[in-house]
Scaffold this motif. Structure first.
Motif, PDB file in Angstrom:
ATOM      1  N   ILE A  84       0.860  -1.189   0.000  1.00  0.00           N
ATOM      2  CA  ILE A  84       0.000   0.000   0.000  1.00  0.00           C
ATOM      3  C   ILE A  84       0.893   1.235   0.000  1.00  0.00           C
ATOM      4  N   GLU A  85       0.805   2.011  -1.091  1.00  0.00           N
ATOM      5  CA  GLU A  85       1.658   3.175  -1.268  1.00  0.00           C
ATOM      6  C   GLU A  85       0.811   4.374  -1.684  1.00  0.00           C
ATOM      7  N   GLU A  86       1.338   5.545  -1.426  1.00  0.00           N
ATOM      8  CA  GLU A  86       0.683   6.799  -1.796  1.00  0.00           C
ATOM      9  C   GLU A  86       0.603   6.920  -3.319  1.00  0.00           C
ATOM     10  N   GLY A  87      -0.609   7.298  -3.813  1.00  0.00           N
ATOM     11  CA  GLY A  87      -0.805   7.543  -5.224  1.00  0.00           C
ATOM     12  C   GLY A  87      -1.047   6.319  -6.065  1.00  0.00           C
ATOM     13  N   LEU A  88      -1.148   5.137  -5.465  1.00  0.00           N
ATOM     14  CA  LEU A  88      -1.354   3.906  -6.224  1.00  0.00           C
ATOM     15  C   LEU A  88      -2.834   3.755  -6.540  1.00  0.00           C
ATOM     16  N   GLU A  89      -3.172   3.567  -7.818  1.00  0.00           N
ATOM     17  CA  GLU A  89      -4.562   3.382  -8.231  1.00  0.00           C
ATOM     18  C   GLU A  89      -4.893   1.899  -8.147  1.00  0.00           C
ATOM     19  N   VAL A  90      -5.916   1.588  -7.319  1.00  0.00           N
ATOM     20  CA  VAL A  90      -6.235   0.196  -7.033  1.00  0.00           C
ATOM     21  C   VAL A  90      -7.736  -0.024  -7.106  1.00  0.00           C
ATOM     22  N   ILE A  91      -8.092  -1.308  -7.085  1.00  0.00           N
ATOM     23  CA  ILE A  91      -9.487  -1.737  -6.929  1.00  0.00           C
ATOM     24  C   ILE A  91      -9.539  -2.491  -5.603  1.00  0.00           C
ATOM     25  N   ALA A  92     -10.241  -1.890  -4.613  1.00  0.00           N
ATOM     26  CA  ALA A  92     -10.346  -2.470  -3.277  1.00  0.00           C
ATOM     27  C   ALA A  92     -11.634  -3.276  -3.165  1.00  0.00           C
ATOM     28  N   THR A  93     -11.534  -4.480  -2.630  1.00  0.00           N
ATOM     29  CA  THR A  93     -12.686  -5.353  -2.447  1.00  0.00           C
ATOM     30  C   THR A  93     -12.860  -5.606  -0.948  1.00  0.00           C
ATOM     31  N   GLY A  94     -14.090  -5.454  -0.471  1.00  0.00           N
ATOM     32  CA  GLY A  94     -14.363  -5.670   0.945  1.00  0.00           C
ATOM     33  C   GLY A  94     -15.815  -5.345   1.266  1.00  0.00           C
ATOM     34  N   LYS A  95     -16.099  -5.136   2.537  1.00  0.00           N
ATOM     35  CA  LYS A  95     -17.468  -4.823   2.966  1.00  0.00           C
ATOM     36  C   LYS A  95     -17.524  -3.392   3.491  1.00  0.00           C
ATOM     37  N   LEU A  96     -18.665  -2.790   3.276  1.00  0.00           N
ATOM     38  CA  LEU A  96     -18.874  -1.405   3.700  1.00  0.00           C
ATOM     39  C   LEU A  96     -19.450  -1.406   5.111  1.00  0.00           C
ATOM     40  N   THR A  97     -18.934  -0.535   5.959  1.00  0.00           N
ATOM     41  CA  THR A  97     -19.400  -0.438   7.336  1.00  0.00           C
ATOM     42  C   THR A  97     -19.213   1.000   7.809  1.00  0.00           C
ATOM     43  N   TYR A  99     -18.052   3.638  11.256  1.00  0.00           N
ATOM     44  CA  TYR A  99     -17.261   3.748  12.474  1.00  0.00           C
ATOM     45  C   TYR A  99     -17.987   4.736  13.383  1.00  0.00           C
ATOM     46  N   ALA A 100     -18.551   4.224  14.477  1.00  0.00           N
ATOM     47  CA  ALA A 100     -19.410   5.046  15.338  1.00  0.00           C
ATOM     48  C   ALA A 100     -18.631   6.150  16.028  1.00  0.00           C
ATOM     49  N   GLY A 101     -17.351   5.953  16.241  1.00  0.00           N
ATOM     50  CA  GLY A 101     -16.592   6.940  16.985  1.00  0.00           C
ATOM     51  C   GLY A 101     -16.496   8.281  16.271  1.00  0.00           C
ATOM     52  N   SER A 102     -16.609   8.288  14.950  1.00  0.00           N
ATOM     53  CA  SER A 102     -16.511   9.554  14.224  1.00  0.00           C
ATOM     54  C   SER A 102     -17.634   9.721  13.214  1.00  0.00           C
ATOM     55  N   SER A 103     -18.645   8.850  13.282  1.00  0.00           N
ATOM     56  CA  SER A 103     -19.808   8.934  12.384  1.00  0.00           C
ATOM     57  C   SER A 103     -19.378   8.970  10.922  1.00  0.00           C
ATOM     58  N   ARG A 104     -18.493   8.047  10.562  1.00  0.00           N
ATOM     59  CA  ARG A 104     -18.033   7.961   9.175  1.00  0.00           C
ATOM     60  C   ARG A 104     -18.218   6.527   8.680  1.00  0.00           C
ATOM     61  N   TYR A 105     -18.456   6.437   7.401  1.00  0.00           N
ATOM     62  CA  TYR A 105     -18.519   5.090   6.816  1.00  0.00           C
ATOM     63  C   TYR A 105     -17.171   4.804   6.156  1.00  0.00           C
ATOM     64  N   GLN A 106     -16.834   3.510   6.098  1.00  0.00           N
ATOM     65  CA  GLN A 106     -15.526   3.091   5.582  1.00  0.00           C
ATOM     66  C   GLN A 106     -15.648   1.688   5.000  1.00  0.00           C
ATOM     67  N   ILE A 107     -14.636   1.328   4.238  1.00  0.00           N
ATOM     68  CA  ILE A 107     -14.583  -0.002   3.624  1.00  0.00           C
ATOM     69  C   ILE A 107     -13.454  -0.789   4.276  1.00  0.00           C
ATOM     70  N   ILE A 108     -13.806  -1.982   4.726  1.00  0.00           N
ATOM     71  CA  ILE A 108     -12.794  -2.887   5.303  1.00  0.00           C
ATOM     72  C   ILE A 108     -12.282  -3.773   4.164  1.00  0.00           C
ATOM     73  N   VAL A 109     -11.059  -3.560   3.776  1.00  0.00           N
ATOM     74  CA  VAL A 109     -10.488  -4.181   2.573  1.00  0.00           C
ATOM     75  C   VAL A 109      -9.878  -5.525   2.937  1.00  0.00           C
ATOM     76  N   ASP A 110     -10.234  -6.557   2.136  1.00  0.00           N
ATOM     77  CA  ASP A 110      -9.589  -7.857   2.285  1.00  0.00           C
ATOM     78  C   ASP A 110      -8.899  -8.310   0.992  1.00  0.00           C
ATOM     79  N   ARG A 111      -9.016  -7.487  -0.051  1.00  0.00           N
ATOM     80  CA  ARG A 111      -8.343  -7.805  -1.310  1.00  0.00           C
ATOM     81  C   ARG A 111      -8.046  -6.496  -2.032  1.00  0.00           C
ATOM     82  N   LEU A 112      -6.852  -6.448  -2.643  1.00  0.00           N
ATOM     83  CA  LEU A 112      -6.418  -5.223  -3.309  1.00  0.00           C
ATOM     84  C   LEU A 112      -5.803  -5.595  -4.657  1.00  0.00           C
ATOM     85  N   GLU A 113      -6.251  -4.921  -5.705  1.00  0.00           N
ATOM     86  CA  GLU A 113      -5.757  -5.173  -7.050  1.00  0.00           C
ATOM     87  C   GLU A 113      -5.330  -3.849  -7.666  1.00  0.00           C
TER      88      GLU A 113
END
Length: 511
Positions: A84-97, A99-113
């Motif tokens: 995982i590097e800055e500026g790398l264009e990828v396709i992230a695969t995972g589930k959307l969820t 984070y209650a601590g900051s009221s933000r949604y995020q993707i938990i990535v388990d595969r990166l292409e």
């Protein structure tokens, strides 16, 4: 007038909208989002990656219009296969969820292409520069391949056509022992298996139950950049660079280039070409060996011939040993006569000196002279004996040398005679083949004129000319009845000039 819209008291009006706490609302939103988007693939550019002490990775995926947070847990990072590097264009695969601590949604990535070939090429170029800066591609690290390897190690898939092509090519050129380390050549596990295979071959001990390969071949068939990506991984490149066994990379076709090609000792355009690089052609080696053998036999033959000629020259230059011995004996005789004469002269001279001297005691002088003469005689006798012994030793060594040369002459004389006899026979056969008698034996005849010269054409004959005809069994005489050539002209008889006066001389006529 009463205001109907205004509340009639301090208490608010009752409502049917349910009331949630912050936690209840946050968890409700979390369930809804996870239920609606259980599995998503998001394409974007990695931004602001961070790696806290927990080992997890936090980053952002962004495009030109939006940003979404991403999380990759510590146990998932090693399985991604991409750093995982800055500026790398990828396709992230995972589930959307959320984070209650900051009221933000995020993707938990388990595969990166990597997204697209452009991103792969950029990552490939950055990785190449990095490894090159470390010196893994330096020409000084390259090792020469052994000329005749006894064992080859092949790292490839056991079920593909690559291993069959390599084995077939090896059997055609130079069959040898082949060890195959089966690996996956595509997918997430391919890089690790290839690196372990290279390290495993290098870990085999010399002289162990499993022979240690002399050359390694890492091979795979052609494919896209994504298919060949396992051979661009750092773990594979470093394993190839650290290999103590010379390594040939044969990944893809001639137009395909991977990072293992830069780290290997030799790069082959195809797996078949790798087999050709690893072993020579047995037929060429046999031809070269036979050529060396012929040259060796020819050199030994020439050496023996030259030694034989030198031996013959030495034998010719060696004189008659009897004559040499006779000369030495004559010298001994002459020396003996001169010695006897010198002895007598010495005695006479001493006697004269004794008689001329004033004798004090004649008996004592005579006794002293006699003792001196006896001592000189003994010394002379010893000198003569020593001279004879030295001469006899020289004669004995000369005889031994003569016997050795005679034996060598006997051993090589028969060979020289046989060679001369063969050359004479060959010359006789050649002379016989060139002789005109062989032509006469085939039915032809040789025509000669009366002078014995050959008649080469009918135009050189004339009628009445005597000729001889030689056949294979004899010669007969003949006469030409009708010559083809012109008859020889007869010289005219000169007639005396008529005299004017009808008489002789210069006198005039009286009539």
């Amino acid at each position: 007038m009463d205001n109907l819209d205004a509340p009639s008291g301090s208490n608010p009006a009752p409502s049917n909208v349910p009331e949630f706490s912050v936690s209840e609302l946050s968890f409700a939103l979390k369930r809804e989002i996870e239920t609606a988007f259980p599995r998503v693939r998001v394409r974007g550019e990695i931004s602001q990656p961070s790696f806290p002490r927990s080992g997890h990775c936090y980053f952002r995926l962004k495009d030109e219009n939006a940003v979404i947070d991403g999380v990759c847990w510590k146990g998932t990072i090693p399985r991604l296969g991409i750093k995982i590097e800055e500026g790398l264009e990828v396709i992230a695969t995972g589930k959307l969820t959320t984070y209650a601590g900051s009221s933000r949604y995020q993707i938990i990535v388990d595969r990166l292409e990597l997204a697209g070939e452009g991103a792969l090429l950029k990552l490939l170029e950055d990785r190449r520069k990095k490894l090159q800066a470390e010196g893994l591609f330096d020409p000084e690290r390259k090792r020469a391949l052994p000329y005749l390897p006894q064992t080859l190690g092949v790292v490839t898939s056991p079920s593909g056509a690559v291993i069959r092509d390599i084995l077939h090519r090896l059997s055609d050129r130079f069959p040898c022992h082949v060890l195959v380390w089966p690996v996956a050549v595509q997918g997430e596990k391919a890089a690790g298996e290839v690196a372990r295979a290279i390290a495993g071959f290098n870990g085999l001990p010399e002289g162990g139950a499993v022979p240690r390969p002399d050359v390694l071949i890492v091979a795979r068939g052609g494919g896209s950049l994504e298919d060949l990506w396992a051979f661009n991984e750092e773990i594979v490149v470093r394993a190839a660079a650290n290999s103590e066994i010379p390594l040939i990379s044969a990944v893809g076709h001639e137009t395909d280039t991977t990072l293992i090609d830069f780290a290997s000792d030799r790069r082959a355009p195809t797996p078949t070409a790798a087999a050709e690089m690893a072993v020579p052609v047995r037929a060429d080696l046999m031809t070269e060996t036979l050529d060396y053998a012929k040259r060796l036999v020819g050199g030994m033959t020439r050496l023996l011939r030259e030694q034989s000629m030198e031996l013959a020259g030495l034998a010719r230059g060696l004189g008659d040993p009897r004559r040499l011995i006779e000369e030495r004996q004559q010298r001994v005789d002459v020396s003996g006569e001169r010695l006897a004469l010198a002895t007598r002269q010495l005695v006479e001279r001493r006697a004269h000196q004794l008689s001329a001297a004033r004798l004090v005691s004649p008996q004592a002088v005579i006794a002293a002279k006699e003792q001196a003469l006896v001592a000189e005689g003994r010394a002379l006798t010893r000198a003569v004996d020593r001279f004879k012994s030295d001469a006899l030793q020289k004669y004995a060594r000369a005889f031994d040398r003569l016997d050795q040369l005679g034996d060598r002459l006997k051993r090589h004389g028969s060979d020289l005679l046989l060679n001369g006899q063969r050359q004479v026979d060959q010359a006789a056969k050649l002379l016989e083949s060139y002789s005109f008698h062989s032509v006469l034996n085939r039915g032809f005849a040789l025509v000669r004129d009366q002078d014995g010269q050959p008649v080469l054409a009918a135009a050189s004959t004339s009628g009445g000319q005597t000729i001889s005809i030689e056949f294979s069994d004899g010669r007969v005489g003949a006469r030409v009845t009708d010559g083809a050539g012109a008859a020889k002209p007869v010289a005219p008889v000169p007639t005396p000039p008529k005299r004017r006066d009808g008489g002789a001389g210069n006198q005039g006529s009286l009539l």
